[in-house]
Scaffold this motif. Structure first.
Motif, PDB file in Angstrom:
ATOM      1  N   GLN A   1     -14.229   8.557 -25.783  1.00 38.25           N
ATOM      2  CA  GLN A   1     -14.600   8.269 -27.169  1.00 38.25           C
ATOM      3  C   GLN A   1     -15.162   6.858 -27.353  1.00 38.25           C
ATOM      4  O   GLN A   1     -14.562   5.881 -26.926  1.00 38.25           O
ATOM      5  CB  GLN A   1     -13.366   8.443 -28.057  1.00 38.25           C
ATOM      6  N   GLU A   2     -16.315   6.777 -28.005  1.00 39.11           N
ATOM      7  CA  GLU A   2     -16.881   5.491 -28.417  1.00 39.11           C
ATOM      8  C   GLU A   2     -16.420   5.216 -29.842  1.00 39.11           C
ATOM      9  O   GLU A   2     -16.358   6.129 -30.659  1.00 39.11           O
ATOM     10  CB  GLU A   2     -18.407   5.540 -28.361  1.00 39.11           C
ATOM     11  N   GLU A   3     -16.099   3.950 -30.152  1.00 40.89           N
ATOM     12  CA  GLU A   3     -15.598   3.608 -31.482  1.00 40.89           C
ATOM     13  C   GLU A   3     -16.286   2.361 -32.037  1.00 40.89           C
ATOM     14  O   GLU A   3     -16.731   1.502 -31.282  1.00 40.89           O
ATOM     15  CB  GLU A   3     -14.091   3.380 -31.451  1.00 40.89           C
ATOM     16  N   PHE A   4     -16.321   2.300 -33.367  1.00 47.31           N
ATOM     17  CA  PHE A   4     -16.914   1.195 -34.113  1.00 47.31           C
ATOM     18  C   PHE A   4     -15.957   0.856 -35.247  1.00 47.31           C
ATOM     19  O   PHE A   4     -15.449   1.758 -35.916  1.00 47.31           O
ATOM     20  CB  PHE A   4     -18.264   1.648 -34.683  1.00 47.31           C
ATOM     21  N   PHE A   5     -15.706  -0.429 -35.458  1.00 50.61           N
ATOM     22  CA  PHE A   5     -14.789  -0.860 -36.515  1.00 50.61           C
ATOM     23  C   PHE A   5     -15.450  -1.949 -37.354  1.00 50.61           C
ATOM     24  O   PHE A   5     -16.123  -2.831 -36.814  1.00 50.61           O
ATOM     25  CB  PHE A   5     -13.499  -1.440 -35.908  1.00 50.61           C
ATOM     26  N   LEU A   6     -15.225  -1.893 -38.668  1.00 47.49           N
ATOM     27  CA  LEU A   6     -15.665  -2.930 -39.596  1.00 47.49           C
ATOM     28  C   LEU A   6     -14.456  -3.319 -40.437  1.00 47.49           C
ATOM     29  O   LEU A   6     -13.852  -2.455 -41.087  1.00 47.49           O
ATOM     30  CB  LEU A   6     -16.784  -2.424 -40.508  1.00 47.49           C
ATOM     31  N   VAL A   7     -14.085  -4.590 -40.396  1.00 52.94           N
ATOM     32  CA  VAL A   7     -12.975  -5.061 -41.217  1.00 52.94           C
ATOM     33  C   VAL A   7     -13.511  -5.218 -42.637  1.00 52.94           C
ATOM     34  O   VAL A   7     -14.368  -6.061 -42.899  1.00 52.94           O
ATOM     35  CB  VAL A   7     -12.384  -6.389 -40.685  1.00 52.94           C
TER      36      VAL A   7
ATOM     37  N   LYS B   1      -7.827  -3.579 -44.247  1.00 55.34           N
ATOM     38  CA  LYS B   1      -8.565  -2.323 -44.422  1.00 55.34           C
ATOM     39  C   LYS B   1      -9.725  -2.298 -43.441  1.00 55.34           C
ATOM     40  O   LYS B   1     -10.517  -3.235 -43.383  1.00 55.34           O
ATOM     41  CB  LYS B   1      -9.073  -2.198 -45.856  1.00 55.34           C
ATOM     42  N   ILE B   2      -9.797  -1.211 -42.665  1.00 51.20           N
ATOM     43  CA  ILE B   2     -10.778  -1.101 -41.588  1.00 51.20           C
ATOM     44  C   ILE B   2     -11.548   0.214 -41.702  1.00 51.20           C
ATOM     45  O   ILE B   2     -10.943   1.281 -41.846  1.00 51.20           O
ATOM     46  CB  ILE B   2     -10.083  -1.172 -40.212  1.00 51.20           C
ATOM     47  N   LEU B   3     -12.874   0.115 -41.614  1.00 47.37           N
ATOM     48  CA  LEU B   3     -13.714   1.293 -41.456  1.00 47.37           C
ATOM     49  C   LEU B   3     -13.717   1.617 -39.971  1.00 47.37           C
ATOM     50  O   LEU B   3     -14.050   0.756 -39.142  1.00 47.37           O
ATOM     51  CB  LEU B   3     -15.135   1.009 -41.953  1.00 47.37           C
ATOM     52  N   ASP B   4     -13.330   2.826 -39.618  1.00 48.68           N
ATOM     53  CA  ASP B   4     -13.155   3.258 -38.231  1.00 48.68           C
ATOM     54  C   ASP B   4     -14.056   4.469 -38.004  1.00 48.68           C
ATOM     55  O   ASP B   4     -13.858   5.512 -38.633  1.00 48.68           O
ATOM     56  CB  ASP B   4     -11.674   3.604 -38.027  1.00 48.68           C
ATOM     57  N   ILE B   5     -15.054   4.306 -37.145  1.00 49.92           N
ATOM     58  CA  ILE B   5     -15.992   5.384 -36.848  1.00 49.92           C
ATOM     59  C   ILE B   5     -15.959   5.630 -35.346  1.00 49.92           C
ATOM     60  O   ILE B   5     -15.953   4.683 -34.556  1.00 49.92           O
ATOM     61  CB  ILE B   5     -17.428   5.012 -37.271  1.00 49.92           C
ATOM     62  N   GLY B   6     -15.924   6.896 -34.953  1.00 49.82           N
ATOM     63  CA  GLY B   6     -15.910   7.199 -33.527  1.00 49.82           C
ATOM     64  C   GLY B   6     -16.479   8.565 -33.239  1.00 49.82           C
ATOM     65  O   GLY B   6     -16.599   9.414 -34.128  1.00 49.82           O
ATOM     66  N   THR B   7     -16.833   8.759 -31.991  1.00 47.49           N
ATOM     67  CA  THR B   7     -17.371  10.050 -31.572  1.00 47.49           C
ATOM     68  C   THR B   7     -16.225  11.052 -31.401  1.00 47.49           C
ATOM     69  O   THR B   7     -15.100  10.674 -31.082  1.00 47.49           O
ATOM     70  CB  THR B   7     -18.153   9.909 -30.251  1.00 47.49           C
ATOM     71  N   ARG B   8     -16.521  12.297 -31.650  1.00 50.80           N
ATOM     72  CA  ARG B   8     -15.563  13.381 -31.418  1.00 50.80           C
ATOM     73  C   ARG B   8     -15.892  13.944 -30.037  1.00 50.80           C
ATOM     74  O   ARG B   8     -16.965  14.503 -29.842  1.00 50.80           O
ATOM     75  CB  ARG B   8     -15.698  14.470 -32.483  1.00 50.80           C
ATOM     76  N   GLU B   9     -15.002  13.752 -29.098  1.00 47.77           N
ATOM     77  CA  GLU B   9     -15.282  14.104 -27.710  1.00 47.77           C
ATOM     78  C   GLU B   9     -14.341  15.181 -27.204  1.00 47.77           C
ATOM     79  O   GLU B   9     -13.126  15.031 -27.271  1.00 47.77           O
ATOM     80  CB  GLU B   9     -15.149  12.864 -26.818  1.00 47.77           C
TER      81      GLU B   9
END
Length: 153
Positions: free
Chosen positions: A59-65, A108-116
């Motif tokens: 899984q690849e992930e991206f986070f934005l605080v 608070k974190i925006l958490d985006i990731g691939t569904r693998e």
């Protein structure tokens, strides 16, 4: 296409809607039926953690605080993060990670990731391996010693 306003997320897409525990997660991607990736907003109370310390096999992930500040524990390092910080975690590579709210306000974190498919999640603090798609959990301490896949030994 599906449209949902973040102020009106249906209850079935919110873990701990009333925020009684230490973590509330809004499953935005599930609410609008994303397929190849997920999008969550995690709200973490002071003194709490986002997840257990873990790594993904695929899984690849991206986070934005979005709000607050805290610590990103990543590969046994602790990095201070704050509102506006963007973090990418590449797929595989065994990068263990976790957010810790050591501040006074909600982190608070925006958490985006691939569904693998067949992603394997490892929890190094507990020596646990979790095969998500199959809902199987293994403890590394219980591994079989001296086993080999070699049929002619």
């Amino acid at each position: 296409m599906k449209l949902v306003n973040t102020n009106n997320i249906p209850e079935e897409y919110i873990y701990d809607k009333d925020f009684n525990s230490r973590l509330k997660t809004e499953l935005l991607g599930d609410a609008v039926k994303t397929e190849g990736f997920y999008v969550n907003i995690d709200s973490i109370k002071p003194g709490a953690e986002s997840t257990k310390y873990h790594s993904h096999s695929k899984q690849e992930e991206f986070f934005l605080v979005i709000e607050g500040s805290g610590i990103l524990r990543i590969n046994e390092k602790k990095i201070i993060v704050k509102k506006g910080d963007v973090i990418s975690k590449p797929a595989g590579k065994g990068i263990a990670h976790q957010f810790i709210n050591n501040g006074e306000e909600i982190l608070k974190i925006l958490d985006i990731g691939t569904r693998e498919k067949d992603d394997i999640i490892t929890y190094p603090d507990e020596e646990i391996v979790y095969i998500k798609d199959k809902n199987l959990v293994f403890n590394k301490k219980d591994s079989i010693k001296n086993w080999s896949s070699e049929p002619n030994k």
